[in-house]
Scaffold this active site. Structure first.
Site, PDB file in Angstrom:
ATOM      1  N   ASP A  13       1.577  -4.854   9.745  1.00 13.30           N
ATOM      2  CA  ASP A  13       1.404  -3.548   9.085  1.00 13.30           C
ATOM      3  C   ASP A  13       1.995  -2.473   9.994  1.00 13.30           C
ATOM      4  OD1 ASP A  13       0.494  -1.605   7.209  1.00 13.30           O
ATOM      5  OD2 ASP A  13      -1.215  -1.186   8.502  1.00 13.30           O
ATOM      6  N   SER A  14       2.200  -1.297   9.424  1.00  9.38           N
ATOM      7  CA  SER A  14       2.677  -0.175  10.239  1.00  9.38           C
ATOM      8  C   SER A  14       1.607   0.279  11.238  1.00  9.38           C
ATOM      9  CB  SER A  14       3.064   0.987   9.319  1.00  9.38           C
ATOM     10  OG  SER A  14       1.961   1.319   8.492  1.00  9.38           O
ATOM     11  N   TYR A  45       4.980   4.740   8.250  1.00  8.90           N
ATOM     12  CA  TYR A  45       6.188   4.272   7.572  1.00  8.90           C
ATOM     13  C   TYR A  45       6.365   5.017   6.241  1.00  8.90           C
ATOM     14  CZ  TYR A  45       6.903  -0.004  10.445  1.00  8.90           C
ATOM     15  OH  TYR A  45       7.166  -0.905  11.444  1.00  8.90           O
ATOM     16  N   GLY A  46       5.253   5.469   5.685  1.00  8.33           N
ATOM     17  CA  GLY A  46       5.245   5.980   4.312  1.00  8.33           C
ATOM     18  C   GLY A  46       6.092   7.210   4.078  1.00  8.33           C
ATOM     19  N   CYS A  76       1.544  -4.064   4.774  1.00  7.94           N
ATOM     20  CA  CYS A  76       1.940  -2.669   4.537  1.00  7.94           C
ATOM     21  C   CYS A  76       2.596  -2.540   3.158  1.00  7.94           C
ATOM     22  CB  CYS A  76       2.921  -2.255   5.628  1.00  7.94           C
ATOM     23  SG  CYS A  76       3.533  -0.578   5.458  1.00  7.94           S
ATOM     24  N   ASN A  77       2.025  -1.681   2.317  1.00  4.31           N
ATOM     25  CA  ASN A  77       2.590  -1.501   0.969  1.00  4.31           C
ATOM     26  C   ASN A  77       3.990  -0.924   1.034  1.00  4.31           C
ATOM     27  OD1 ASN A  77       0.263  -1.626  -1.390  1.00  4.31           O
ATOM     28  ND2 ASN A  77      -0.557  -1.254   0.643  1.00  4.31           N
ATOM     29  N   THR A  78       4.217   0.039   1.943  1.00  8.42           N
ATOM     30  CA  THR A  78       5.528   0.673   2.017  1.00  8.42           C
ATOM     31  C   THR A  78       6.581  -0.361   2.412  1.00  8.42           C
ATOM     32  OG1 THR A  78       4.411   2.698   2.733  1.00  8.42           O
ATOM     33  CG2 THR A  78       6.803   2.614   3.005  1.00  8.42           C
ATOM     34  N   GLU A 156      -7.468   7.754   8.702  1.00 13.51           N
ATOM     35  CA  GLU A 156      -7.339   7.529  10.155  1.00 13.51           C
ATOM     36  C   GLU A 156      -8.302   8.401  10.943  1.00 13.51           C
ATOM     37  OE1 GLU A 156      -3.936   6.574  12.052  1.00 13.51           O
ATOM     38  OE2 GLU A 156      -3.572   5.073  10.510  1.00 13.51           O
ATOM     39  N   CYS A 192      -1.875   1.502  -1.111  1.00 16.20           N
ATOM     40  CA  CYS A 192      -1.641   1.815   0.304  1.00 16.20           C
ATOM     41  C   CYS A 192      -2.803   1.222   1.085  1.00 16.20           C
ATOM     42  CB  CYS A 192      -1.589   3.326   0.502  1.00 16.20           C
ATOM     43  SG  CYS A 192      -1.550   3.833   2.228  1.00 16.20           S
ATOM     44  N   THR A 193      -2.483   0.676   2.239  1.00 20.07           N
ATOM     45  CA  THR A 193      -3.503   0.009   3.054  1.00 20.07           C
ATOM     46  C   THR A 193      -4.723   0.886   3.335  1.00 20.07           C
ATOM     47  OG1 THR A 193      -2.214   0.778   4.934  1.00 20.07           O
ATOM     48  CG2 THR A 193      -1.976  -1.542   4.314  1.00 20.07           C
ATOM     49  N   HIS A 194      -4.485   2.209   3.452  1.00 27.21           N
ATOM     50  CA  HIS A 194      -5.569   3.090   3.893  1.00 27.21           C
ATOM     51  C   HIS A 194      -6.516   3.506   2.773  1.00 27.21           C
ATOM     52  CE1 HIS A 194      -3.011   3.305   7.336  1.00 27.21           C
ATOM     53  NE2 HIS A 194      -3.726   4.232   7.935  1.00 27.21           N
TER      54      HIS A 194
HETATM   55  N1  DGL Z   1       0.631   0.910   5.796  1.00 25.47           N
HETATM   56  C1  DGL Z   1       1.145   1.978   4.962  1.00 25.47           C
HETATM   57  C2  DGL Z   1       1.131   1.520   3.504  1.00 25.47           C
HETATM   58  O1  DGL Z   1       0.353   0.686   3.093  1.00 25.47           O
HETATM   59  C3  DGL Z   1       0.346   3.270   5.113  1.00 25.47           C
HETATM   60  C4  DGL Z   1       0.531   3.937   6.436  1.00 25.47           C
HETATM   61  C5  DGL Z   1       1.955   4.350   6.721  1.00 25.47           C
HETATM   62  O2  DGL Z   1       2.473   5.275   6.065  1.00 25.47           O
HETATM   63  O3  DGL Z   1       2.555   3.728   7.591  1.00 25.47           O
HETATM   64  O4  DGL Z   1       1.916   1.989   2.728  1.00 25.47           O
END
Ligand code: DGL
Length: 276
Positions: A13-14, A45-46, A76-78, A156, A192-194
């Site tokens: 993941d990011s 990353y987003g 990571c979704n992105t 976060e 998104c993971t968060h």
């Molecule tokens: N892990 C990213 C996602 O799921 C969220 C955090 C980021 O922007 O890196 O898209």
């Protein structure tokens, strides 16, 4: 009975958000060992371009491969949305499981009306990967997408409830869910993971009768199916997970516990340099 394939599963993941996916994988596959890599030095990353996310993600998974992993989950979704083909090419023949396909499957399984809302980072929304994956499974679906970047910062910071989180959710979502039950989405994908961390305020802003889905459980299911199909499952053993991060390992441990749902011991996170 043999222990099966005892090599670990790599999760990438990011940052720490992917620990929500690791939690689901741990629950579904408790006998598997996990190596988790969070690219905390380059998070988020987003907000970055698809080219940059692809470059970072390829570098990260190549590093994970050094741990003799038998499969990699791109939590990571992105990165899943914009870089999955590049990651599959970089890792072939290793199985690579992204979270967008499983998330789309969860949404299509949950909707009754075919009206689905997707919230995610700017990068995920820009590429339209969720809409594409949903339409492949449900061609008649009506998909509305919205980037909600502030949710990442709120999660976060641990501000997952209270007035700031509630107002932010209201601001992002109220127009999408303004109509009556006959016109508004009945399913909301937390793409998104968060975002699962903010599920309470998100559900309140979306209103009653809206199913919230995320890809964690379906991604764990997809991983289990791939391991079974390829004879890669581990049947006994398990063992403590290994955490790797590219920066701020104390913060990783502190904030990571929120996403994993259990303590990440401070000494258990190893600092790694992806340029080496
Ligand atoms: N892990 C990213 C996602 O799921 C969220 C955090 C980021 O922007 O890196 O898209």
């Amino acid at each position: 009975m043999s222990a099966g394939d005892t090599r670990p599963i790599g999760i990438f993941d990011s940052g720490m958000g992917g620990l929500t996916v690791m939690r689901a994988i741990g629950a579904r596959l408790p006998k598997e060992r996990i190596v988790y890599l969070g690219d905390t030095a380059r998070l988020p990353y987003g907000t970055k371009s698809a080219e940059t996310v692809t470059r970072y993600a390829v570098q990260a998974v190549r590093h994970l491969r050094r741990y003799d992993v038998k499969a990699i989950v791109v939590a990571c979704n992105t990165a899943s949305a914009v870089a999955l083909p590049a990651l599959e090419a970089a890792l072939s023949p290793l199985p690579v499981i992204g979270v967008v396909g499983p998330g789309a499957r969860a949404a299509v399984g949950a909707t009754r009306t075919g009206r689905i809302a997707v919230i995610a980072t700017e990068g995920t929304v820009r590429g339209g990967a969720y809409a594409l994956a949903i339409h492949q499974l449900h061609p008649g679906a009506q998909v509305v997408q919205r980037a909600c970047p502030l949710f990442v910062a709120l999660a976060e910071e641990g501000w997952v409830d209270g007035p700031v989180a509630a107002l932010t959710a209201e601001r992002y979502l109220s127009d999408i869910f303004a109509g009556d039950a006959a016109s508004r989405p009945d399913t909301l994908v937390l793409g998104c993971t968060h975002f699962p961390a903010l599920a309470g305020v998100i559900a309140k802003a979306a209103g009653p009768g809206v199913a919230l889905v995320d890809s964690a459980a379906t991604a764990a299911e997809a991983l289990a199916a791939v391991l079974e199909a390829r004879g890669l499952a581990q049947h006994a053993g398990g063992g403590a997970p290994q955490f790797l991060a590219t920066d701020a390992i104390e913060r990783f441990a502190r904030v990571g516990g929120l996403f994993l749902g259990q303590e990440v011991p401070a000494g258990s996170v190893e600092l790694v340099d992806l340029n080496q």
